[in-house]
Design a protein around this motif. Structure first.
Motif, PDB file in Angstrom:
ATOM      1  N   UNK A   1       0.847  -1.179   0.000  1.00 41.14           N
ATOM      2  CA  UNK A   1       0.000   0.000   0.000  1.00 41.14           C
ATOM      3  C   UNK A   1       0.898   1.250   0.000  1.00 41.14           C
ATOM      4  N   UNK A   2       0.694   2.139  -0.978  1.00 40.45           N
ATOM      5  CA  UNK A   2       1.534   3.328  -1.027  1.00 40.45           C
ATOM      6  C   UNK A   2       1.069   4.347   0.022  1.00 40.45           C
ATOM      7  N   UNK A   3       1.838   5.420   0.149  1.00 41.20           N
ATOM      8  CA  UNK A   3       1.593   6.387   1.215  1.00 41.20           C
ATOM      9  C   UNK A   3       0.191   6.968   1.156  1.00 41.20           C
ATOM     10  N   UNK A   4      -0.229   7.402  -0.031  1.00 41.69           N
ATOM     11  CA  UNK A   4      -1.535   8.048  -0.141  1.00 41.69           C
ATOM     12  C   UNK A   4      -2.665   7.062   0.140  1.00 41.69           C
ATOM     13  N   UNK A   5      -2.518   5.832  -0.358  1.00 45.78           N
ATOM     14  CA  UNK A   5      -3.548   4.826  -0.094  1.00 45.78           C
ATOM     15  C   UNK A   5      -3.621   4.513   1.398  1.00 45.78           C
ATOM     16  N   UNK A   6      -2.459   4.398   2.038  1.00 47.28           N
ATOM     17  CA  UNK A   6      -2.434   4.132   3.480  1.00 47.28           C
ATOM     18  C   UNK A   6      -3.062   5.282   4.257  1.00 47.28           C
ATOM     19  N   UNK A   7      -2.751   6.508   3.846  1.00 47.97           N
ATOM     20  CA  UNK A   7      -3.321   7.671   4.532  1.00 47.97           C
ATOM     21  C   UNK A   7      -4.849   7.659   4.414  1.00 47.97           C
ATOM     22  N   UNK A   8      -5.356   7.385   3.224  1.00 43.40           N
ATOM     23  CA  UNK A   8      -6.799   7.366   3.027  1.00 43.40           C
ATOM     24  C   UNK A   8      -7.450   6.223   3.813  1.00 43.40           C
ATOM     25  N   UNK A   9      -6.788   5.064   3.833  1.00 40.42           N
ATOM     26  CA  UNK A   9      -7.328   3.916   4.562  1.00 40.42           C
ATOM     27  C   UNK A   9      -7.472   4.242   6.048  1.00 40.42           C
ATOM     28  N   UNK A  10      -6.384   4.742   6.656  1.00 39.73           N
ATOM     29  CA  UNK A  10      -6.415   5.020   8.092  1.00 39.73           C
ATOM     30  C   UNK A  10      -7.273   6.242   8.412  1.00 39.73           C
ATOM     31  N   UNK A  11      -7.273   7.227   7.541  1.00 42.11           N
ATOM     32  CA  UNK A  11      -8.174   8.364   7.747  1.00 42.11           C
ATOM     33  C   UNK A  11      -9.619   7.894   7.814  1.00 42.11           C
ATOM     34  N   UNK A  12      -9.958   6.962   6.926  1.00 44.66           N
ATOM     35  CA  UNK A  12     -11.312   6.425   6.926  1.00 44.66           C
ATOM     36  C   UNK A  12     -11.635   5.674   8.204  1.00 44.66           C
ATOM     37  N   UNK A  13     -10.681   4.913   8.708  1.00 48.21           N
ATOM     38  CA  UNK A  13     -10.922   4.148   9.938  1.00 48.21           C
ATOM     39  C   UNK A  13     -11.084   5.074  11.150  1.00 48.21           C
ATOM     40  N   UNK A  14     -10.337   6.173  11.149  1.00 46.34           N
ATOM     41  CA  UNK A  14     -10.376   7.072  12.307  1.00 46.34           C
ATOM     42  C   UNK A  14     -11.464   8.139  12.198  1.00 46.34           C
ATOM     43  N   UNK A  15     -12.113   8.257  11.056  1.00 44.32           N
ATOM     44  CA  UNK A  15     -13.113   9.299  10.861  1.00 44.32           C
ATOM     45  C   UNK A  15     -14.439   8.851  11.470  1.00 44.32           C
ATOM     46  N   UNK A  16     -14.510   8.940  12.782  1.00 45.48           N
ATOM     47  CA  UNK A  16     -15.677   8.510  13.555  1.00 45.48           C
ATOM     48  C   UNK A  16     -15.687   9.351  14.833  1.00 45.48           C
ATOM     49  N   UNK A  17     -16.838   9.524  15.456  1.00 42.60           N
ATOM     50  CA  UNK A  17     -16.898  10.408  16.619  1.00 42.60           C
ATOM     51  C   UNK A  17     -16.177   9.861  17.848  1.00 42.60           C
ATOM     52  N   UNK A  18     -16.162   8.527  17.997  1.00 47.06           N
ATOM     53  CA  UNK A  18     -15.458   7.941  19.136  1.00 47.06           C
ATOM     54  C   UNK A  18     -14.045   7.561  18.714  1.00 47.06           C
ATOM     55  N   UNK A  19     -13.313   6.907  19.608  1.00 46.70           N
ATOM     56  CA  UNK A  19     -11.919   6.558  19.358  1.00 46.70           C
ATOM     57  C   UNK A  19     -11.822   5.065  19.038  1.00 46.70           C
ATOM     58  N   UNK A  20     -11.296   4.759  17.855  1.00 50.51           N
ATOM     59  CA  UNK A  20     -11.270   3.386  17.340  1.00 50.51           C
ATOM     60  C   UNK A  20     -10.651   2.416  18.331  1.00 50.51           C
ATOM     61  N   UNK A  21      -9.529   2.818  18.951  1.00 45.66           N
ATOM     62  CA  UNK A  21      -8.838   1.950  19.902  1.00 45.66           C
ATOM     63  C   UNK A  21      -9.018   2.432  21.341  1.00 45.66           C
ATOM     64  N   UNK A  22     -10.034   3.248  21.564  1.00 45.28           N
ATOM     65  CA  UNK A  22     -10.315   3.757  22.897  1.00 45.28           C
ATOM     66  C   UNK A  22      -9.425   4.934  23.254  1.00 45.28           C
ATOM     67  N   UNK A  23      -9.677   5.495  24.426  1.00 50.16           N
ATOM     68  CA  UNK A  23      -8.907   6.634  24.916  1.00 50.16           C
ATOM     69  C   UNK A  23      -7.928   6.237  26.016  1.00 50.16           C
ATOM     70  N   UNK A  24      -8.025   5.030  26.521  1.00 51.89           N
ATOM     71  CA  UNK A  24      -7.136   4.569  27.591  1.00 51.89           C
ATOM     72  C   UNK A  24      -5.829   4.066  26.992  1.00 51.89           C
TER      73      UNK A  24
END
Length: 205
Positions: A1-24
């Motif tokens: 996965x190139x840089x831009x594809x990776x950035x878009x992939x992770x941006x999509x995963x994190x684009x949510x109101x809560x925290x994907x892996x929690x806040x702790x």
């Protein structure tokens, strides 16, 4: 996965109101509290939404945190603001980052298994060069047995860690702690359930 594809992939995963892996913070990282003194300089790589970097800053460390996803770094800064601490939070692709030499007392690498073997070798080499003599690398990752659990992490077995792999990668370092264990993980929706883990604390001579 190139840089831009990776950035878009992770941006999509994190684009949510809560925290994907929690806040702790990560439980292994917390278990190493005695090694993490106020005033130390720490680098938290691929730190996502900042849960580990913020916790380090709360302990009085001077923290640089990185992630490839702008949305993750935005949320890390928001979490830091809510907790009343500051971070040097950088949007960066670690493959192309200008890594500083011997700049950190502690490097924290929690579940950074997005890197296939060749990229992982380069990443480990840069981590080893960036920590000061006497400094620590704290790492937790998944073992190959994690694929059967299916409770988080990559599906590519070559991205996962074994004891032999880490001992080879950090040959010449003082291995202060290396443990393989199956434990229950509760880190948001991203890591949840029984997991096959490996923990490393290595000190640069």
């Amino acid at each position: 996965m190139d840089t831009e594809a990776a950035r878009q992939f992770w941006n999509g995963r994190y684009d949510r109101p809560d925290y994907l892996f929690g806040e702790a913070p990560n439980a292994f990282l917390v278990s190493q509290s005695a090694r993490l003194m106020p005033g130390l300089g720490a680098l938290a790589i691929a730190d996502g939404e900042g849960r580990n970097g913020v916790w380090l800053a709360e302990r009085g460390l001077s923290v640089t945190t990185t992630d490839i996803a702008p949305r993750a770094v935005e949320k890390a800064l928001a979490l830091a603001a809510r907790r009343g601490v500051s971070l040097d939070a950088q949007v960066t692709d670690l493959e192309h980052w200008d890594w500083p030499e011997a700049a950190f007392d502690v490097i924290v690498a929690i579940f950074i298994q997005f890197a296939p073997p060749a990229a992982r070798d380069r990443l480990f080499a840069r981590m080893k060069a960036a920590v000061r003599p006497g400094g620590l690398i704290l790492m937790q990752g998944y073992r190959p047995e994690q694929i059967a659990y299916g409770t988080g992490g990559p599906r590519q077995v070559e991205n996962l860690y074994t004891e032999a792999l880490l001992r080879h990668a950090f040959a010449g370092y003082d291995i202060l702690h290396l443990e393989l264990h199956d434990s229950d993980v509760s880190e948001g929706d991203g890591h949840a359930g029984r997991s096959a883990l490996i923990d490393l604390v290595a000190r640069r001579p």
